[in-house]
Scaffold this active site. Structure first.
Site, PDB file in Angstrom:
ATOM      1  N   LYS A  79       0.799  -1.216   0.000  1.00 35.14           N
ATOM      2  CA  LYS A  79       0.000   0.000   0.000  1.00 35.14           C
ATOM      3  C   LYS A  79       0.833   1.267   0.000  1.00 35.14           C
ATOM      4  O   LYS A  79       0.443   2.299   0.557  1.00 35.14           O
ATOM      5  CB  LYS A  79      -1.001   0.019   1.161  1.00 35.14           C
ATOM      6  CG  LYS A  79      -1.834  -1.246   1.302  1.00 35.14           C
ATOM      7  CD  LYS A  79      -2.388  -1.768  -0.015  1.00 35.14           C
ATOM      8  CE  LYS A  79      -3.364  -0.794  -0.676  1.00 35.14           C
ATOM      9  NZ  LYS A  79      -3.786  -1.311  -2.033  1.00 35.14           N
ATOM     10  N   GLY A  81       2.113   2.376  -3.100  1.00 34.06           N
ATOM     11  CA  GLY A  81       2.196   2.760  -4.502  1.00 34.06           C
ATOM     12  C   GLY A  81       2.715   1.644  -5.390  1.00 34.06           C
ATOM     13  O   GLY A  81       3.288   1.904  -6.454  1.00 34.06           O
ATOM     14  N   THR A  82       2.498   0.411  -4.975  1.00 36.16           N
ATOM     15  CA  THR A  82       3.005  -0.755  -5.706  1.00 36.16           C
ATOM     16  C   THR A  82       2.506  -0.785  -7.151  1.00 36.16           C
ATOM     17  O   THR A  82       3.289  -0.926  -8.100  1.00 36.16           O
ATOM     18  CB  THR A  82       2.589  -2.055  -5.001  1.00 36.16           C
ATOM     19  OG1 THR A  82       3.000  -2.006  -3.641  1.00 36.16           O
ATOM     20  CG2 THR A  82       3.196  -3.260  -5.678  1.00 36.16           C
ATOM     21  N   TRP A  84       1.206   1.564  -9.015  1.00 33.09           N
ATOM     22  CA  TRP A  84       1.696   2.727  -9.752  1.00 33.09           C
ATOM     23  C   TRP A  84       3.150   2.537 -10.182  1.00 33.09           C
ATOM     24  O   TRP A  84       3.505   2.762 -11.343  1.00 33.09           O
ATOM     25  CB  TRP A  84       1.561   3.951  -8.851  1.00 33.09           C
ATOM     26  CG  TRP A  84       1.797   5.276  -9.502  1.00 33.09           C
ATOM     27  CD1 TRP A  84       1.771   5.571 -10.831  1.00 33.09           C
ATOM     28  CD2 TRP A  84       2.069   6.503  -8.814  1.00 33.09           C
ATOM     29  NE1 TRP A  84       2.017   6.907 -11.023  1.00 33.09           N
ATOM     30  CE2 TRP A  84       2.193   7.499  -9.812  1.00 33.09           C
ATOM     31  CE3 TRP A  84       2.206   6.846  -7.474  1.00 33.09           C
ATOM     32  CZ2 TRP A  84       2.466   8.833  -9.487  1.00 33.09           C
ATOM     33  CZ3 TRP A  84       2.459   8.168  -7.152  1.00 33.09           C
ATOM     34  CH2 TRP A  84       2.593   9.142  -8.145  1.00 33.09           C
ATOM     35  N   HIS A 142       7.375  -7.590  -2.048  1.00 32.66           N
ATOM     36  CA  HIS A 142       7.166  -6.897  -0.776  1.00 32.66           C
ATOM     37  C   HIS A 142       8.216  -7.319   0.247  1.00 32.66           C
ATOM     38  O   HIS A 142       8.181  -6.874   1.401  1.00 32.66           O
ATOM     39  CB  HIS A 142       5.782  -7.210  -0.211  1.00 32.66           C
ATOM     40  CG  HIS A 142       4.642  -6.622  -0.999  1.00 32.66           C
ATOM     41  ND1 HIS A 142       4.640  -5.323  -1.474  1.00 32.66           N
ATOM     42  CD2 HIS A 142       3.443  -7.161  -1.378  1.00 32.66           C
ATOM     43  CE1 HIS A 142       3.501  -5.093  -2.108  1.00 32.66           C
ATOM     44  NE2 HIS A 142       2.768  -6.179  -2.069  1.00 32.66           N
ATOM     45  N   SER A 174      -4.637   3.089   4.163  1.00 33.72           N
ATOM     46  CA  SER A 174      -4.833   2.345   2.918  1.00 33.72           C
ATOM     47  C   SER A 174      -4.827   0.843   3.172  1.00 33.72           C
ATOM     48  O   SER A 174      -5.636   0.094   2.610  1.00 33.72           O
ATOM     49  CB  SER A 174      -3.738   2.721   1.915  1.00 33.72           C
ATOM     50  OG  SER A 174      -3.930   2.062   0.691  1.00 33.72           O
ATOM     51  N   TYR A 232       6.584   8.366  -2.300  1.00 36.32           N
ATOM     52  CA  TYR A 232       5.292   8.469  -2.980  1.00 36.32           C
ATOM     53  C   TYR A 232       4.890   9.928  -3.172  1.00 36.32           C
ATOM     54  O   TYR A 232       4.456  10.341  -4.249  1.00 36.32           O
ATOM     55  CB  TYR A 232       4.241   7.733  -2.133  1.00 36.32           C
ATOM     56  CG  TYR A 232       2.863   7.645  -2.725  1.00 36.32           C
ATOM     57  CD1 TYR A 232       2.477   6.543  -3.476  1.00 36.32           C
ATOM     58  CD2 TYR A 232       1.916   8.642  -2.486  1.00 36.32           C
ATOM     59  CE1 TYR A 232       1.192   6.443  -4.001  1.00 36.32           C
ATOM     60  CE2 TYR A 232       0.635   8.557  -3.012  1.00 36.32           C
ATOM     61  CZ  TYR A 232       0.277   7.449  -3.766  1.00 36.32           C
ATOM     62  OH  TYR A 232      -0.998   7.364  -4.283  1.00 36.32           O
ATOM     63  N   ARG A 300      -8.078   2.821  -4.784  1.00 41.20           N
ATOM     64  CA  ARG A 300      -9.030   3.425  -3.851  1.00 41.20           C
ATOM     65  C   ARG A 300      -9.079   4.930  -4.078  1.00 41.20           C
ATOM     66  O   ARG A 300      -9.992   5.441  -4.691  1.00 41.20           O
ATOM     67  CB  ARG A 300      -8.658   3.101  -2.404  1.00 41.20           C
ATOM     68  CG  ARG A 300      -9.774   3.440  -1.399  1.00 41.20           C
ATOM     69  CD  ARG A 300      -9.400   3.020   0.010  1.00 41.20           C
ATOM     70  NE  ARG A 300      -8.334   3.816   0.577  1.00 41.20           N
ATOM     71  CZ  ARG A 300      -8.517   4.968   1.245  1.00 41.20           C
ATOM     72  NH1 ARG A 300      -9.735   5.430   1.395  1.00 41.20           N
ATOM     73  NH2 ARG A 300      -7.495   5.633   1.736  1.00 41.20           N
ATOM     74  N   GLY A 302      -5.589   6.967  -3.976  1.00 45.59           N
ATOM     75  CA  GLY A 302      -4.282   7.400  -4.463  1.00 45.59           C
ATOM     76  C   GLY A 302      -3.918   8.807  -4.051  1.00 45.59           C
ATOM     77  O   GLY A 302      -3.144   9.479  -4.733  1.00 45.59           O
TER      78      GLY A 302
END
Length: 335
Positions: A79, A81-82, A84, A142, A174, A232, A300, A302
């Site tokens: 959560k 920005g994976t 993206w 991750h 998130s 991010y 969701r 961003g």
């Protein structure tokens, strides 16, 4: 890139991989355990709370994975920005292979275009499929930096890591929303208060969050050509500059002609939250046989700072205190 028939047929793991899986199955019951936020139990493994599939994947990587100089590992805490970052890296590396008007990102979720490293190894019980991929291999993870073998982290001639972090308050919110989308219907929702307590204690998938971030931060300071560390919030604020920085790090800087053609801006637009979330493929709420979640679950808001809509002043103060304590003396901050 062909996106159909994406998952290979299951192969019987070779003897070496079978031994690793056996060792893992024997190890798991001996580790400290905690309930997970969504599917699996969490196990405390080498200082982190990891789902069983992550431990299996990590052990297979350590025992059998052969890194290449061209490998690119897209690394994140969940959560942060994976989706993206996967889209950006894929688009940068493959920008000469596809037209922006008919791009794979219009037809496939970034999860399908950049393989989830430990998830694949767990599913197939072997590194053989990943071993057979053409270069450059784009792999997403991750896993904490410390869980990778030294042949991947110490050898500057093989593989590069791109990492993105995020304000822990937004990460927590998130992750809590995501957890309640994924939790089986027979389980009650995970309350904000319970999730907050677990997160602060470091007990969440791939946590503690702060240790995860610092592992990659310290590696980026020691080996800036090996590990690119992004925030991010910076990518949201200066996407064009960050995309140029990414391309430079990956060894494929933009040419003057590409700059004149506004290729950088096209990539930023293509990979934006608005663009990706509005693709029909990413509006699907149905899960596939390969993933227990739908593509829409990866989108969701961003936004930066959405935590103000969820956290009490006491929660904010506590998270800020933990963050200050964890980062003290490291030279890193989220500002």
């Amino acid at each position: 890139m062909e996106t159909s028939n994406f998952f290979p047929s299951v192969e019987i793991p070779n003897e070496g991989c079978q031994k690793t899986l056996k060792n893992c199955n024997e190890l798991l019951p001996t580790l400290p355990q905690s309930k997970a936020w969504w599917f699996d139990q969490l196990f405390q493994y080498q200082g982190f709370w990891i789902p069983s599939f992550g431990i299996r994947g990590s052990m297979l990587i350590n025992d059998h994975f052969k890194p290449r100089p061209t490998d690119i590992i897209v690394a994140t805490f969940p959560k942060c920005g994976t989706t993206w970052l996967r889209a950006l890296v894929f688009s940068i590396i493959n920008r000469n292979s596809f037209d922006f008007s008919d791009h794979p990102l219009h037809k496939a979720n970034p999860q399908e275009l950049v393989l989830f490293f430990e998830g694949y190894l767990h599913r197939y019980g072997s590194t053989s499929f990943v071993d057979g991929l053409p270069s450059p291999r784009l792999l997403s993870t991750h896993l904490p930096y410390s869980l990778f073998p030294t042949r991947m982290t110490d050898d500057t001639s093989v593989c590069r890591f791109v990492y993105i972090c995020r304000d822990p308050k937004d990460v927590f919110v998130s992750k809590w929303h995501f957890a309640n989308k994924l939790r089986p219907k027979e389980l009650p929702p995970l309350s904000l208060e319970e999730a907050f307590d677990l997160f602060c204690k470091g007990v969440s998938e791939y946590g503690p969050f702060w240790d995860h971030v610092l592992g990659y931060w310290e590696a980026s300071v020691e080996s800036p050509k090996k590990v690119l560390f992004l925030k991010y919030e910076d990518v949201k604020k200066e996407p064009l500059g960050c995309v140029r920085k990414l391309a430079e790090f990956l060894g494929v800087p933009f040419t003057p002609e590409e700059e004149n053609n506004e290729t950088v801006a096209e990539i930023v637009k293509l990979c934006s939250f608005e663009s990706l979330s509005n693709q029909n493929v990413n509006k699907s709420q149905t899960s596939s046989g390969e993933r227990p979640i739908g593509n829409s679950d990866f989108f969701r808001k961003g936004e930066v700072g959405d935590w103000v809509n969820h956290l009490s002043p006491e929660m904010v103060e506590k998270l800020n205190q933990i963050t200050e304590q964890k980062l003290q003396g490291t030279g890193f901050n989220f500002d």
